[in-house]
Design a protein around this motif. Structure first.
Motif, PDB file in Angstrom:
ATOM      1  N   GLY A 210      -8.392 -16.859   3.110  1.00  0.00           N
ATOM      2  CA  GLY A 210      -7.551 -16.513   4.251  1.00  0.00           C
ATOM      3  C   GLY A 210      -7.895 -15.108   4.726  1.00  0.00           C
ATOM      4  N   ALA A 211      -7.776 -14.875   5.977  1.00  0.00           N
ATOM      5  CA  ALA A 211      -8.243 -13.617   6.559  1.00  0.00           C
ATOM      6  C   ALA A 211      -7.341 -12.442   6.198  1.00  0.00           C
ATOM      7  N   ILE A 212      -7.942 -11.408   5.666  1.00  0.00           N
ATOM      8  CA  ILE A 212      -7.301 -10.095   5.630  1.00  0.00           C
ATOM      9  C   ILE A 212      -8.019  -9.343   6.735  1.00  0.00           C
ATOM     10  N   GLY A 213      -7.430  -9.376   7.899  1.00  0.00           N
ATOM     11  CA  GLY A 213      -8.078  -8.819   9.067  1.00  0.00           C
ATOM     12  C   GLY A 213      -7.784  -7.343   9.265  1.00  0.00           C
ATOM     13  N   LEU A 214      -8.327  -6.835  10.341  1.00  0.00           N
ATOM     14  CA  LEU A 214      -8.189  -5.428  10.679  1.00  0.00           C
ATOM     15  C   LEU A 214      -6.736  -5.022  10.818  1.00  0.00           C
ATOM     16  N   ALA A 215      -5.932  -5.835  11.471  1.00  0.00           N
ATOM     17  CA  ALA A 215      -4.523  -5.483  11.680  1.00  0.00           C
ATOM     18  C   ALA A 215      -3.780  -5.361  10.356  1.00  0.00           C
ATOM     19  N   LYS A 216      -4.045  -6.256   9.405  1.00  0.00           N
ATOM     20  CA  LYS A 216      -3.363  -6.210   8.104  1.00  0.00           C
ATOM     21  C   LYS A 216      -3.785  -4.977   7.307  1.00  0.00           C
ATOM     22  N   VAL A 217      -5.053  -4.629   7.346  1.00  0.00           N
ATOM     23  CA  VAL A 217      -5.539  -3.448   6.639  1.00  0.00           C
ATOM     24  C   VAL A 217      -4.967  -2.183   7.281  1.00  0.00           C
ATOM     25  N   GLU A 218      -4.897  -2.146   8.597  1.00  0.00           N
ATOM     26  CA  GLU A 218      -4.300  -0.994   9.279  1.00  0.00           C
ATOM     27  C   GLU A 218      -2.826  -0.841   8.903  1.00  0.00           C
ATOM     28  N   ARG A 219      -2.099  -1.952   8.841  1.00  0.00           N
ATOM     29  CA  ARG A 219      -0.679  -1.888   8.454  1.00  0.00           C
ATOM     30  C   ARG A 219      -0.510  -1.407   7.019  1.00  0.00           C
ATOM     31  N   ALA A 220      -1.361  -1.893   6.122  1.00  0.00           N
ATOM     32  CA  ALA A 220      -1.290  -1.458   4.720  1.00  0.00           C
ATOM     33  C   ALA A 220      -1.560   0.037   4.610  1.00  0.00           C
ATOM     34  N   CYS A 221      -2.504   0.527   5.380  1.00  0.00           N
ATOM     35  CA  CYS A 221      -2.834   1.946   5.376  1.00  0.00           C
ATOM     36  C   CYS A 221      -1.696   2.773   5.980  1.00  0.00           C
ATOM     37  N   ALA A 222      -1.152   2.322   7.093  1.00  0.00           N
ATOM     38  CA  ALA A 222      -0.065   3.047   7.764  1.00  0.00           C
ATOM     39  C   ALA A 222       1.193   3.097   6.908  1.00  0.00           C
ATOM     40  N   ALA A 223       1.412   2.085   6.079  1.00  0.00           N
ATOM     41  CA  ALA A 223       2.602   2.048   5.220  1.00  0.00           C
ATOM     42  C   ALA A 223       2.573   3.133   4.147  1.00  0.00           C
ATOM     43  N   LEU A 224       1.440   3.765   3.940  1.00  0.00           N
ATOM     44  CA  LEU A 224       1.330   4.830   2.950  1.00  0.00           C
ATOM     45  C   LEU A 224       1.915   6.149   3.435  1.00  0.00           C
ATOM     46  N   ALA A 225       2.078   6.288   4.742  1.00  0.00           N
ATOM     47  CA  ALA A 225       2.596   7.533   5.306  1.00  0.00           C
ATOM     48  C   ALA A 225       4.062   7.712   4.933  1.00  0.00           C
ATOM     49  N   PRO A 226       4.481   8.941   4.615  1.00  0.00           N
ATOM     50  CA  PRO A 226       5.898   9.193   4.343  1.00  0.00           C
ATOM     51  C   PRO A 226       6.748   8.845   5.559  1.00  0.00           C
ATOM     52  N   ASP A 227       8.008   8.473   5.317  1.00  0.00           N
ATOM     53  CA  ASP A 227       8.897   8.074   6.403  1.00  0.00           C
ATOM     54  C   ASP A 227       9.121   9.174   7.428  1.00  0.00           C
ATOM     55  N   ASP A 228       9.074  10.438   7.010  1.00  0.00           N
ATOM     56  CA  ASP A 228       9.375  11.540   7.922  1.00  0.00           C
ATOM     57  C   ASP A 228       8.145  12.084   8.652  1.00  0.00           C
ATOM     58  N   LEU A 229       6.987  11.464   8.430  1.00  0.00           N
ATOM     59  CA  LEU A 229       5.770  11.895   9.112  1.00  0.00           C
ATOM     60  C   LEU A 229       5.165  10.737   9.876  1.00  0.00           C
ATOM     61  N   GLU A 230       4.607  11.039  11.019  1.00  0.00           N
ATOM     62  CA  GLU A 230       3.891  10.019  11.777  1.00  0.00           C
ATOM     63  C   GLU A 230       2.397  10.305  11.672  1.00  0.00           C
ATOM     64  N   LEU A 231       1.777   9.658  10.711  1.00  0.00           N
ATOM     65  CA  LEU A 231       0.339   9.797  10.526  1.00  0.00           C
ATOM     66  C   LEU A 231      -0.323   8.547  11.073  1.00  0.00           C
ATOM     67  N   ALA A 232      -1.322   8.733  11.851  1.00  0.00           N
ATOM     68  CA  ALA A 232      -2.000   7.591  12.458  1.00  0.00           C
ATOM     69  C   ALA A 232      -3.147   7.107  11.580  1.00  0.00           C
ATOM     70  N   VAL A 233      -3.384   5.827  11.642  1.00  0.00           N
ATOM     71  CA  VAL A 233      -4.561   5.260  10.998  1.00  0.00           C
ATOM     72  C   VAL A 233      -5.727   5.479  11.946  1.00  0.00           C
ATOM     73  N   HIS A 234      -6.781   6.055  11.438  1.00  0.00           N
ATOM     74  CA  HIS A 234      -7.969   6.321  12.252  1.00  0.00           C
ATOM     75  C   HIS A 234      -9.177   5.643  11.623  1.00  0.00           C
ATOM     76  N   ALA A 235     -10.196   5.531  12.364  1.00  0.00           N
ATOM     77  CA  ALA A 235     -11.483   5.018  11.891  1.00  0.00           C
ATOM     78  C   ALA A 235     -11.355   3.631  11.275  1.00  0.00           C
ATOM     79  N   ALA A 236     -10.457   2.815  11.789  1.00  0.00           N
ATOM     80  CA  ALA A 236     -10.352   1.429  11.325  1.00  0.00           C
ATOM     81  C   ALA A 236     -11.484   0.631  11.951  1.00  0.00           C
ATOM     82  N   GLN A 237     -12.112  -0.237  11.138  1.00  0.00           N
ATOM     83  CA  GLN A 237     -13.213  -1.044  11.652  1.00  0.00           C
ATOM     84  C   GLN A 237     -13.371  -2.317  10.844  1.00  0.00           C
ATOM     85  N   SER A 238     -13.937  -3.301  11.479  1.00  0.00           N
ATOM     86  CA  SER A 238     -14.343  -4.530  10.818  1.00  0.00           C
ATOM     87  C   SER A 238     -15.809  -4.713  11.166  1.00  0.00           C
TER      88      SER A 238
END
Length: 148
Positions: free
Chosen positions: A15-43
């Motif tokens: 089953g696909a672990i696509g770009l959107a799922k990897v970006e979400r997993a990465c973004a979920a690592l950011a603390p709740d009080d900070l808005e850190l963007a996921v950059h350099a995402a690629q497939s």
């Protein structure tokens, strides 16, 4: 601190672990009080990667990610099977045949990974891997090894 996530399917029926799922997993690592963007995402070439909170000190190539200080001495650090550079780093590098994870000789930075029947997942964050897997099963047999 910068984090990376990498996912590679091991077989076509996975089953696909696509770009959107990897970006979400990465973004979920950011603390709740900070808005850190996921950059350099690629497939690319079947390898899906994302980087959270990249810094100018990072090295990002089309088929490699280097976190930390990499003293390559003019050698190509990003080629699988190539020389292991000096420094304080974790490196993920890949081509169509292989994916390599490297740490410096004293493992100042850690890369975590899991190999299932369907995927090879790697990250500088255990939480990202658990998020991609959607499950965590504790293994008591590794406690002594991890504490050593």
């Amino acid at each position: 601190m910068a984090k990376f996530v990498l996912a590679v399917p091991r077989r076509a029926a996975a089953g696909a672990i696509g770009l959107a799922k990897v970006e979400r997993a990465c973004a979920a690592l950011a603390p709740d009080d900070l808005e850190l963007a996921v950059h350099a995402a690629q497939s690319r070439d079947g390898v899906v990667t994302a980087i959270l909170n990249p810094s100018p000190a990072m090295r990002i190539e089309p088929s490699a990610i280097g976190l930390g200080a990499i003293a390559d001495g003019g050698q190509p650090w990003s080629e699988p099977g190539g020389a292991v550079p000096d420094g304080s780093f974790v490196i993920a590098r890949w081509n169509e045949a292989v994916v390599e994870l490297l740490s410096d000789v004293v493992a100042t930075r850690t890369a975590w990974w899991v190999l299932t029947e369907d995927y090879f997942l790697a990250s500088s964050s255990q939480r990202a891997i658990v998020r991609l897997l959607g499950d965590f099963q504790f293994n008591r047999e590794v406690i002594a090894w991890m504490l050593a």
